[in-house]
Design an enzyme around this catalytic site. Structure first.
Site, PDB file in Angstrom:
ATOM      1  N   GLU A  50      33.597  50.806  67.206  1.00  0.00           N
ATOM      2  CA  GLU A  50      33.180  51.109  68.569  1.00  0.00           C
ATOM      3  C   GLU A  50      34.042  52.206  69.182  1.00  0.00           C
ATOM      4  O   GLU A  50      33.534  53.128  69.841  1.00  0.00           O
ATOM      5  CB  GLU A  50      33.254  49.844  69.438  1.00  0.00           C
ATOM      6  CG  GLU A  50      32.337  48.725  68.973  1.00  0.00           C
ATOM      7  CD  GLU A  50      33.008  47.745  68.007  1.00  0.00           C
ATOM      8  OE1 GLU A  50      32.670  46.557  68.048  1.00  0.00           O
ATOM      9  OE2 GLU A  50      33.875  48.191  67.215  1.00  0.00           O
ATOM     10  N   THR A 110      29.158  38.141  24.197  1.00  0.00           N
ATOM     11  CA  THR A 110      30.039  39.123  24.814  1.00  0.00           C
ATOM     12  C   THR A 110      30.947  39.830  23.812  1.00  0.00           C
ATOM     13  O   THR A 110      31.590  40.815  24.167  1.00  0.00           O
ATOM     14  CB  THR A 110      30.922  38.443  25.865  1.00  0.00           C
ATOM     15  OG1 THR A 110      31.720  37.430  25.225  1.00  0.00           O
ATOM     16  CG2 THR A 110      30.083  37.811  26.950  1.00  0.00           C
ATOM     17  N   SER A 167      34.180  44.126  20.932  1.00  0.00           N
ATOM     18  CA  SER A 167      33.206  44.106  22.024  1.00  0.00           C
ATOM     19  C   SER A 167      32.926  45.474  22.617  1.00  0.00           C
ATOM     20  O   SER A 167      32.135  45.579  23.566  1.00  0.00           O
ATOM     21  CB  SER A 167      33.697  43.177  23.143  1.00  0.00           C
ATOM     22  OG  SER A 167      34.915  43.666  23.689  1.00  0.00           O
ATOM     23  N   LEU A 206      42.860  47.259  34.554  1.00  0.00           N
ATOM     24  CA  LEU A 206      42.180  46.461  35.571  1.00  0.00           C
ATOM     25  C   LEU A 206      42.110  47.204  36.910  1.00  0.00           C
ATOM     26  O   LEU A 206      42.376  46.625  37.966  1.00  0.00           O
ATOM     27  CB  LEU A 206      42.878  45.102  35.748  1.00  0.00           C
ATOM     28  CG  LEU A 206      41.952  43.919  36.043  1.00  0.00           C
ATOM     29  CD1 LEU A 206      41.079  43.635  34.833  1.00  0.00           C
ATOM     30  CD2 LEU A 206      42.749  42.678  36.411  1.00  0.00           C
ATOM     31  N   SER A 260      49.194  30.580  33.243  1.00  0.00           N
ATOM     32  CA  SER A 260      49.829  29.284  33.477  1.00  0.00           C
ATOM     33  C   SER A 260      51.272  29.236  33.015  1.00  0.00           C
ATOM     34  O   SER A 260      52.151  28.712  33.704  1.00  0.00           O
ATOM     35  CB  SER A 260      49.036  28.168  32.780  1.00  0.00           C
ATOM     36  OG  SER A 260      47.754  28.034  33.358  1.00  0.00           O
TER      37      SER A 260
END
Length: 389
Positions: free
Chosen positions: A81, A193, A200, A236, A254
């Site tokens: 705005e 996949t 792949s 990534l 983990s």
């Protein structure tokens, strides 16, 4: 007179689509729908930059003529705005009595910037048309009320669905306390996949891979698992298209197996979700600019639902998941995925690695249901956007 092009954000994602938003599709606005169409196009210019704020566009119209336009700038800078009001001033246009089209209810509270509702009141606009109310339960409706108290006519709900798609992650965080989770995967037509030996590259086409980077770019964060990091050492990040900012990278690890030399750590800012503390390893990772978030569950793994809430607390709106079939399955089993972004190539791989590691069912009534939100051909491949019900 041509009607402004309607852009359904989240349903249309060609890598070059932002070029269309730079065009001026109309010199006159004849009705509220046209005005909001154009405001949505302006909002889309902030698709990659407004995080953690919503993507908002604003158009000011008087006597059917566009006198000011703008979109929300990066956090801490002017909202849509104010940008539109400043644009009107630069053009020498007076906004008094004008109609303002804005894709989200003007804010009424002091955050990083002053309230936009107050700016509109001071400018003397006569009417404000909004696509949606503010999803924040603490402030929703207050901006509208402030405008009405000042004698400004308000309308809400014009192109609401399109505006919601634009900010689906922001709405998720405001209403559920966690980001919108989009899981991307690419496979053959028989759902494979990778080959049995793990190879792949590449099942899908370059066009599909470039399109996937567009979806990476609109996300606040890209998430993967330690298995992918150890096997592929991915960067990534967004490379196939131009973007003014890179999403944050998140690794679920983990046992903190990640190497300090992993490429996903380059540039700093990576978050690593772990299930157990390791002060020595954590110190090494901090030197690489990474942060370890320890969130164990009862089984010695990362508590995935708790992680999603933590990401919401850290103001992450949209998460783009690119992981292996094991983590994909875990996220789906834990009800942490909102939609699937699948690229299907017109080929068959036979006995090979699948999309998700999910338990075998004995009864069909145990199946997870989704709805097809969009199906589109990208180059030779098929892109499916499917949402969990």
């Amino acid at each position: 007179m041509p009607t402004p092009r309607l852009v359904k954000i989240g349903l249309q994602s060609d890598p070059g689509i932002l070029h269309h938003f730079l065009e001026k599709p109309a010199v006159e606005i004849l009705n509220d729908t046209q005005g909001m169409h154009l405001a949505l196009q302006w909002a889309a210019k902030g698709l990659f930059t407004t995080t953690p704020n919503p993507r908002v566009g604003c158009v000011i119209v008087r006597d059917r003529r566009i006198i000011g336009e703008g979109y929300t700038q990066p956090a801490g800078q002017a909202h849509a705005e104010v940008q539109a009001l400043n644009d009107a001033a630069r053009r020498g246009n007076d906004p008094r009595g004008a109609t303002v089209y804005v894709t989200l209810e003007p804010c009424s509270h002091h955050g990083r910037t002053p309230p936009c509702a107050d700016a509109l009141i001071r400018a003397g606009v006569g009417r404000v048309v909004m696509a949606m109310a503010d999803p924040n339960p603490l402030v929703g409706g207050q901006g509208m009320a402030r405008l009405q108290e000042a004698g400004i006519e308000t309308v809400c709900g014009v192109l609401e669905q399109e505006a919601h798609e634009m900010n689906i992650g922001f709405f998720s965080r405001m209403q559920r306390g966690k980001p919108w989770i989009r899981m991307k995967a690419a496979s053959s037509l028989d759902g494979k996949t990778a080959l049995h030996n793990g190879h792949s590259q590449w099942i899908t086409s370059q066009a599909a891979r470039d399109d996937g980077h567009w979806w990476r770019a609109r996300a606040c964060a890209i998430l993967t698992g330690i298995g992918t990091v150890l096997e592929d050492d991915p960067q990534l990040n967004v490379r196939a298209i131009d973007t003014p900012r890179q999403p944050r990278r998140i690794v679920i690890d983990s046992k903190l197996q990640i190497s300090p030399k992993a490429r996903v750590l380059e540039g700093g800012g990576t978050w690593i979700a772990a299930a157990e503390a390791n002060p020595v390893k954590e110190a090494v990772l901090r030197e690489r600019g990474a942060e370890v978030i320890v969130l164990p569950d009862a089984h010695g793994k990362v508590d995935l639902p708790a992680l999603m809430l933590e990401l919401g607390r850290r103001q992450i709106n949209e998460v783009h998941v690119e992981a292996g079939f094991k983590l994909n399955g875990s996220l789906i089993r834990e009800y942490c995925v909102d939609e699937l972004l699948l690229y299907l190539a017109p080929n068959l791989l036979g006995d090979a690695q699948g999309l998700f590691d999910l338990k075998a069912l004995d009864r069909l009534d145990g199946k997870r249901l989704l709805s097809f939100h969009e199906v589109k051909q990208i180059g030779p491949d098929l892109r499916i956007l499917a949402r969990f019900l």
